[in-house]
Design a protein around this motif. Structure first.
Motif, PDB file in Angstrom:
ATOM      1  N   HIS A  67      -6.417   6.118  -2.958  1.00  0.00           N
ATOM      2  CA  HIS A  67      -5.526   7.027  -2.230  1.00  0.00           C
ATOM      3  C   HIS A  67      -4.600   7.780  -3.189  1.00  0.00           C
ATOM      4  O   HIS A  67      -4.358   8.974  -3.022  1.00  0.00           O
ATOM      5  CB  HIS A  67      -4.718   6.274  -1.184  1.00  0.00           C
ATOM      6  CG  HIS A  67      -3.784   7.156  -0.423  1.00  0.00           C
ATOM      7  ND1 HIS A  67      -4.220   8.213   0.360  1.00  0.00           N
ATOM      8  CD2 HIS A  67      -2.426   7.168  -0.339  1.00  0.00           C
ATOM      9  CE1 HIS A  67      -3.178   8.831   0.890  1.00  0.00           C
ATOM     10  NE2 HIS A  67      -2.087   8.215   0.479  1.00  0.00           N
ATOM     11  N   LEU A  68      -4.089   7.081  -4.200  1.00  0.00           N
ATOM     12  CA  LEU A  68      -3.195   7.744  -5.161  1.00  0.00           C
ATOM     13  C   LEU A  68      -3.929   8.785  -5.989  1.00  0.00           C
ATOM     14  O   LEU A  68      -3.412   9.872  -6.240  1.00  0.00           O
ATOM     15  CB  LEU A  68      -2.543   6.718  -6.090  1.00  0.00           C
ATOM     16  CG  LEU A  68      -1.434   5.864  -5.498  1.00  0.00           C
ATOM     17  CD1 LEU A  68      -0.936   4.869  -6.536  1.00  0.00           C
ATOM     18  CD2 LEU A  68      -0.267   6.711  -5.006  1.00  0.00           C
ATOM     19  N   LEU A  69      -5.143   8.470  -6.415  1.00  0.00           N
ATOM     20  CA  LEU A  69      -5.880   9.357  -7.308  1.00  0.00           C
ATOM     21  C   LEU A  69      -6.645  10.452  -6.565  1.00  0.00           C
ATOM     22  O   LEU A  69      -6.835  11.544  -7.101  1.00  0.00           O
ATOM     23  CB  LEU A  69      -6.853   8.547  -8.173  1.00  0.00           C
ATOM     24  CG  LEU A  69      -6.207   7.530  -9.129  1.00  0.00           C
ATOM     25  CD1 LEU A  69      -7.283   6.752  -9.872  1.00  0.00           C
ATOM     26  CD2 LEU A  69      -5.264   8.210 -10.111  1.00  0.00           C
ATOM     27  N   ASN A  70      -7.072  10.168  -5.335  1.00  0.00           N
ATOM     28  CA  ASN A  70      -7.884  11.128  -4.571  1.00  0.00           C
ATOM     29  C   ASN A  70      -7.436  11.191  -3.112  1.00  0.00           C
ATOM     30  O   ASN A  70      -8.223  10.892  -2.202  1.00  0.00           O
ATOM     31  CB  ASN A  70      -9.368  10.737  -4.645  1.00  0.00           C
ATOM     32  CG  ASN A  70      -9.873  10.706  -6.064  1.00  0.00           C
ATOM     33  OD1 ASN A  70     -10.099  11.745  -6.667  1.00  0.00           O
ATOM     34  ND2 ASN A  70     -10.051   9.517  -6.601  1.00  0.00           N
ATOM     35  N   LYS A 119       4.612   4.769  -2.273  1.00  0.00           N
ATOM     36  CA  LYS A 119       3.767   5.576  -3.164  1.00  0.00           C
ATOM     37  C   LYS A 119       4.363   5.582  -4.576  1.00  0.00           C
ATOM     38  O   LYS A 119       3.646   5.400  -5.564  1.00  0.00           O
ATOM     39  CB  LYS A 119       3.647   6.997  -2.621  1.00  0.00           C
ATOM     40  CG  LYS A 119       2.766   7.919  -3.439  1.00  0.00           C
ATOM     41  CD  LYS A 119       2.598   9.259  -2.728  1.00  0.00           C
ATOM     42  CE  LYS A 119       1.778  10.243  -3.536  1.00  0.00           C
ATOM     43  NZ  LYS A 119       2.524  10.839  -4.634  1.00  0.00           N
ATOM     44  N   ILE A 120       5.670   5.787  -4.673  1.00  0.00           N
ATOM     45  CA  ILE A 120       6.343   5.779  -5.977  1.00  0.00           C
ATOM     46  C   ILE A 120       6.191   4.408  -6.633  1.00  0.00           C
ATOM     47  O   ILE A 120       5.862   4.293  -7.813  1.00  0.00           O
ATOM     48  CB  ILE A 120       7.821   6.175  -5.831  1.00  0.00           C
ATOM     49  CG1 ILE A 120       7.928   7.671  -5.496  1.00  0.00           C
ATOM     50  CG2 ILE A 120       8.608   5.847  -7.099  1.00  0.00           C
ATOM     51  CD1 ILE A 120       9.308   8.117  -5.080  1.00  0.00           C
ATOM     52  N   LEU A 124       0.841  -1.203   0.000  1.00  0.00           N
ATOM     53  CA  LEU A 124       0.000   0.000   0.000  1.00  0.00           C
ATOM     54  C   LEU A 124       0.876   1.252   0.000  1.00  0.00           C
ATOM     55  O   LEU A 124       1.983   1.225   0.558  1.00  0.00           O
ATOM     56  CB  LEU A 124      -0.905   0.007   1.241  1.00  0.00           C
ATOM     57  CG  LEU A 124      -2.106  -0.934   1.215  1.00  0.00           C
ATOM     58  CD1 LEU A 124      -2.778  -0.958   2.584  1.00  0.00           C
ATOM     59  CD2 LEU A 124      -3.106  -0.531   0.142  1.00  0.00           C
ATOM     60  N   PRO A 125       0.409   2.355  -0.579  1.00  0.00           N
ATOM     61  CA  PRO A 125       1.215   3.590  -0.622  1.00  0.00           C
ATOM     62  C   PRO A 125       1.183   4.336   0.717  1.00  0.00           C
ATOM     63  O   PRO A 125       0.666   5.434   0.831  1.00  0.00           O
ATOM     64  CB  PRO A 125       0.539   4.397  -1.739  1.00  0.00           C
ATOM     65  CG  PRO A 125      -0.890   3.943  -1.719  1.00  0.00           C
ATOM     66  CD  PRO A 125      -0.852   2.488  -1.342  1.00  0.00           C
ATOM     67  N   VAL A 126       1.803   3.698   1.740  1.00  0.00           N
ATOM     68  CA  VAL A 126       1.762   4.265   3.096  1.00  0.00           C
ATOM     69  C   VAL A 126       2.889   5.260   3.368  1.00  0.00           C
ATOM     70  O   VAL A 126       2.863   5.972   4.364  1.00  0.00           O
ATOM     71  CB  VAL A 126       1.780   3.151   4.181  1.00  0.00           C
ATOM     72  CG1 VAL A 126       0.521   2.293   4.089  1.00  0.00           C
ATOM     73  CG2 VAL A 126       3.038   2.286   4.063  1.00  0.00           C
TER      74      VAL A 126
END
Length: 198
Positions: free
Chosen positions: A173-176, A102-103, A95-97
């Motif tokens: 989470h990445l998009l919004n 995130k990358i 998960l992009p925590v």
């Protein structure tokens, strides 16, 4: 004395430059020329390591997958946390925590879209999907083995549901990020895993 070049380190540097170009400009802008510039190399030097853009993308994506797997394998259980917390934190690996994850997730989403038009990347995509699915299935299996899970859970269905939830949360989470925040992502994961328990 001639300079000794660590070829693996150079390939890793090129892959990381690929990630940077993809995150900054999008996968369609990830040309060999731009990646070479981001890596501080000539186009010819880059082509010494990767003969095509597909080959370069494949290596870059394999590196994302390998890093996630290495982090997961390096985790050690501590009695300071419960087994449920340990399993929950294991899911954080995909998960992009934080910025690093995130990358990785941004690059992976861009790569996934590329798979739809570049069949040479399909095999790798399928392998990474399978590895991730098995890892998430192992989370549900561990809950059952530890006798935390509710009786009668269907392992296959719960693995499918957890995989869909994780993918969906990462994308939302990445998009919004202002609507589905980091904290909401974490709380949603905890809520879901807790809902599987007695």
């Amino acid at each position: 004395m001639p300079k000794i070049i660590d070829h693996h380190k150079r390939k890793v540097r090129i892959a990381e430059a690929t990630w940077k170009v993809i995150v900054d400009e999008g996968i369609e802008q990830a040309s060999v020329r731009k990646i070479a510039k981001a890596a501080g190399l000539s186009t010819g030097s880059l082509r010494h390591y990767f003969s095509s853009q597909s080959e370069l993308l494949r290596f870059s994506m394999e590196m994302v997958s390998e890093r996630v797997i290495e982090r997961a394998k390096a985790r050690e259980y501590s009695e300071d946390i419960s087994p449920l917390e340990f399993l929950t934190e294991g899911v954080y690996e995909v998960l992009p925590v934080n910025e690093e994850r995130k990358i990785e997730m941004e690059v992976w989403l861009a790569f996934s879209a590329k798979v739809l038009v570049d069949s040479t990347l399909r095999e790798l995509s399928n392998k990474v999907y399978s590895d991730m699915h098995q890892g998430l299935k192992n989370v549900v299996l561990a809950l059952q083995s530890l006798q935390y899970a509710k009786d009668g859970l269907d392992l296959e269905l719960e693995a499918n549901r957890l995989h869909a939830i994780v993918d969906g949360m990462a994308m939302h989470h990445l998009l919004n990020p202002e609507h589905f925040t980091h904290d909401e992502m974490i709380q949603t994961l905890k809520y879901h895993l807790q809902s599987l328990c007695k």
